[in-house]
Design an enzyme around this catalytic site. Structure first.
Site, PDB file in Angstrom:
ATOM      1  N   GLY A  13     -23.289 -38.718  -1.730  1.00 38.09           N
ATOM      2  CA  GLY A  13     -23.191 -40.124  -2.699  1.00 38.09           C
ATOM      3  C   GLY A  13     -23.461 -39.784  -3.958  1.00 38.09           C
ATOM      4  O   GLY A  13     -24.399 -40.376  -4.528  1.00 38.09           O
ATOM      5  N   ASN A  98     -27.789 -39.278   0.855  1.00 37.03           N
ATOM      6  CA  ASN A  98     -28.158 -40.615   0.194  1.00 37.03           C
ATOM      7  C   ASN A  98     -26.716 -41.531   0.214  1.00 37.03           C
ATOM      8  O   ASN A  98     -26.995 -42.844   0.029  1.00 37.03           O
ATOM      9  CB  ASN A  98     -28.093 -40.008  -1.234  1.00 37.03           C
ATOM     10  CG  ASN A  98     -27.810 -41.226  -2.237  1.00 37.03           C
ATOM     11  OD1 ASN A  98     -28.635 -42.170  -2.398  1.00 37.03           O
ATOM     12  ND2 ASN A  98     -26.664 -41.071  -3.005  1.00 37.03           N
ATOM     13  N   SER A 152     -34.511 -47.293   3.013  1.00 35.36           N
ATOM     14  CA  SER A 152     -34.739 -48.431   2.235  1.00 35.36           C
ATOM     15  C   SER A 152     -35.951 -49.285   2.504  1.00 35.36           C
ATOM     16  O   SER A 152     -36.164 -49.131   3.723  1.00 35.36           O
ATOM     17  CB  SER A 152     -33.359 -49.301   2.072  1.00 35.36           C
ATOM     18  OG  SER A 152     -33.875 -50.500   1.646  1.00 35.36           O
ATOM     19  N   SER A 154     -35.454 -52.018   3.021  1.00 30.37           N
ATOM     20  CA  SER A 154     -35.006 -52.872   4.038  1.00 30.37           C
ATOM     21  C   SER A 154     -34.937 -52.269   5.499  1.00 30.37           C
ATOM     22  O   SER A 154     -34.694 -52.827   6.366  1.00 30.37           O
ATOM     23  CB  SER A 154     -33.360 -53.065   3.648  1.00 30.37           C
ATOM     24  OG  SER A 154     -33.140 -53.722   2.390  1.00 30.37           O
ATOM     25  N   GLN A 162     -28.146 -59.385   4.314  1.00 28.46           N
ATOM     26  CA  GLN A 162     -28.337 -57.739   4.795  1.00 28.46           C
ATOM     27  C   GLN A 162     -28.446 -57.617   6.066  1.00 28.46           C
ATOM     28  O   GLN A 162     -28.701 -56.518   6.658  1.00 28.46           O
ATOM     29  CB  GLN A 162     -29.194 -57.231   3.892  1.00 28.46           C
ATOM     30  CG  GLN A 162     -28.952 -57.377   2.630  1.00 28.46           C
ATOM     31  CD  GLN A 162     -30.327 -56.761   1.645  1.00 28.46           C
ATOM     32  OE1 GLN A 162     -31.295 -57.188   1.910  1.00 28.46           O
ATOM     33  NE2 GLN A 162     -30.014 -55.717   0.957  1.00 28.46           N
ATOM     34  N   TYR A 165     -26.707 -54.431   7.015  1.00 30.37           N
ATOM     35  CA  TYR A 165     -27.264 -53.303   6.252  1.00 30.37           C
ATOM     36  C   TYR A 165     -28.683 -52.688   6.443  1.00 30.37           C
ATOM     37  O   TYR A 165     -28.751 -51.735   6.750  1.00 30.37           O
ATOM     38  CB  TYR A 165     -27.222 -53.607   4.657  1.00 30.37           C
ATOM     39  CG  TYR A 165     -27.943 -52.781   3.692  1.00 30.37           C
ATOM     40  CD1 TYR A 165     -27.141 -51.677   3.306  1.00 30.37           C
ATOM     41  CD2 TYR A 165     -29.402 -52.947   3.275  1.00 30.37           C
ATOM     42  CE1 TYR A 165     -27.827 -50.717   2.547  1.00 30.37           C
ATOM     43  CE2 TYR A 165     -29.913 -52.080   2.590  1.00 30.37           C
ATOM     44  CZ  TYR A 165     -29.221 -51.025   1.858  1.00 30.37           C
ATOM     45  OH  TYR A 165     -29.957 -50.085   1.031  1.00 30.37           O
ATOM     46  N   LYS A 169     -30.679 -49.034   7.870  1.00 32.02           N
ATOM     47  CA  LYS A 169     -31.559 -48.174   7.082  1.00 32.02           C
ATOM     48  C   LYS A 169     -32.686 -48.139   8.126  1.00 32.02           C
ATOM     49  O   LYS A 169     -33.284 -47.040   7.897  1.00 32.02           O
ATOM     50  CB  LYS A 169     -31.967 -48.922   5.915  1.00 32.02           C
ATOM     51  CG  LYS A 169     -30.714 -49.030   4.823  1.00 32.02           C
ATOM     52  CD  LYS A 169     -30.520 -47.687   4.260  1.00 32.02           C
ATOM     53  CE  LYS A 169     -29.449 -47.538   3.168  1.00 32.02           C
ATOM     54  NZ  LYS A 169     -29.170 -46.368   2.838  1.00 32.02           N
TER      55      LYS A 169
END
Length: 262
Positions: A13, A98, A152, A154, A162, A165, A169
């Site tokens: 990424g 990443n 993250s 997160s 999220q 998501y 993480k």
């Protein structure tokens, strides 16, 4: 300073945001070869070309770049990344895993396809590339390397939009901890970076809300949003020999957001 003198660095990424900043910073610190993964659409092709030019200028031509397009959610992409890096440079010293996405979505109405795609890119993709690169690091001479997973903040706290998501993480953080145990015998270090709110394309729409942006800035101790190069410095540290006894660790890079409860 040349903390990565003669190192060969692989970044997924890499065409924008944190990945791009890590590539530029690696070149500044003496890396001689960069294997840079990117998605491969027209936009990221143009981004990678401009990144190559920036790295060439930054390193005065001393850092070579190999670009590898592909969907990181496809396990074959990781095999192609390793093959391209080894063919070009003979080894891989550093992996920065990443690549990631965060399509903000309301939990109760979230299509399952959103969950699946987020998991596939963020968690599955990280697993595939870490496994592929670790096998290369085990087999090369001298053996070993540094693997850095971009988790993250997160991974530690929640977010209303999220719910798909944050688990990915947390998974990356957990994977780095377990991989540190599994791979230490091969001189492979595994650590996680936990960025806070970094202004990149991944949250551009969310931070376009003026109230949300100002609230987030006020929550940080340093009084500003993070920039991609704020993360690149700690990544270079963990990649370098300065961190030669650091493995299984997690490093918050959040401007003091996490600790600022009261």
């Amino acid at each position: 300073m040349t903390l990565l003198a003669d190192k060969i660095v692989c970044i997924t990424g890499s065409s924008r945001g944190i990945g791009r900043a890590c590539a530029v910073e690696s070149a500044k610190h003496g890396a001689t070869g960069l294997t840079l993964h990117y998605f491969g659409d027209e936009e990221s092709e143009a981004e990678l070309q401009s990144l190559k030019e920036e790295i060439y200028a930054t390193s005065h031509g001393h850092c070579r770049v190999v670009g590898v397009p592909g969907d990181i959610a496809d396990s074959e992409t990781s095999q192609k990344i390793v093959k391209a890096g080894v063919e070009a440079f003979g080894r891989i010293d550093v992996l920065v895993s990443n690549a990631g996405i965060c399509p903000f979505a309301e939990f109760l109405t979230m299509p399952h396809a959103t969950w699946e795609r987020t998991r596939q890119v963020n968690l599955d993709g990280s697993f595939y590339v870490v496994q592929a690169v670790a096998n290369q690091m085990k087999s090369q001479v001298p053996q070993g390397g540094s693997i850095i997973g971009l988790a993250s903040i997160s991974a530690l706290v929640g977010g209303e939009f999220q719910c798909h998501y944050t688990p990915t993480k947390a998974g990356i953080l957990s994977m780095m901890q377990s991989c540190a145990i599994a791979l230490g015998k091969y001189n492979i270090r595994c650590n996680a970076i936990l960025p806070g709110t970094i202004a990149t394309d991944i949250n551009k729409e969310d931070l376009a809300n003026k109230e949300k942006r100002e609230y987030t800035i006020k929550r940080t101790v340093l009084g500003r949003l993070g920039a991609p190069d704020d993360v690149a410095g700690p990544v270079v540290f963990l990649a370098s020999d300065l961190a030669k006894y650091v493995t299984g660790a997690q490093l918050l890079v959040d401007g003091g957001l996490f600790v600022n409860l009261q």
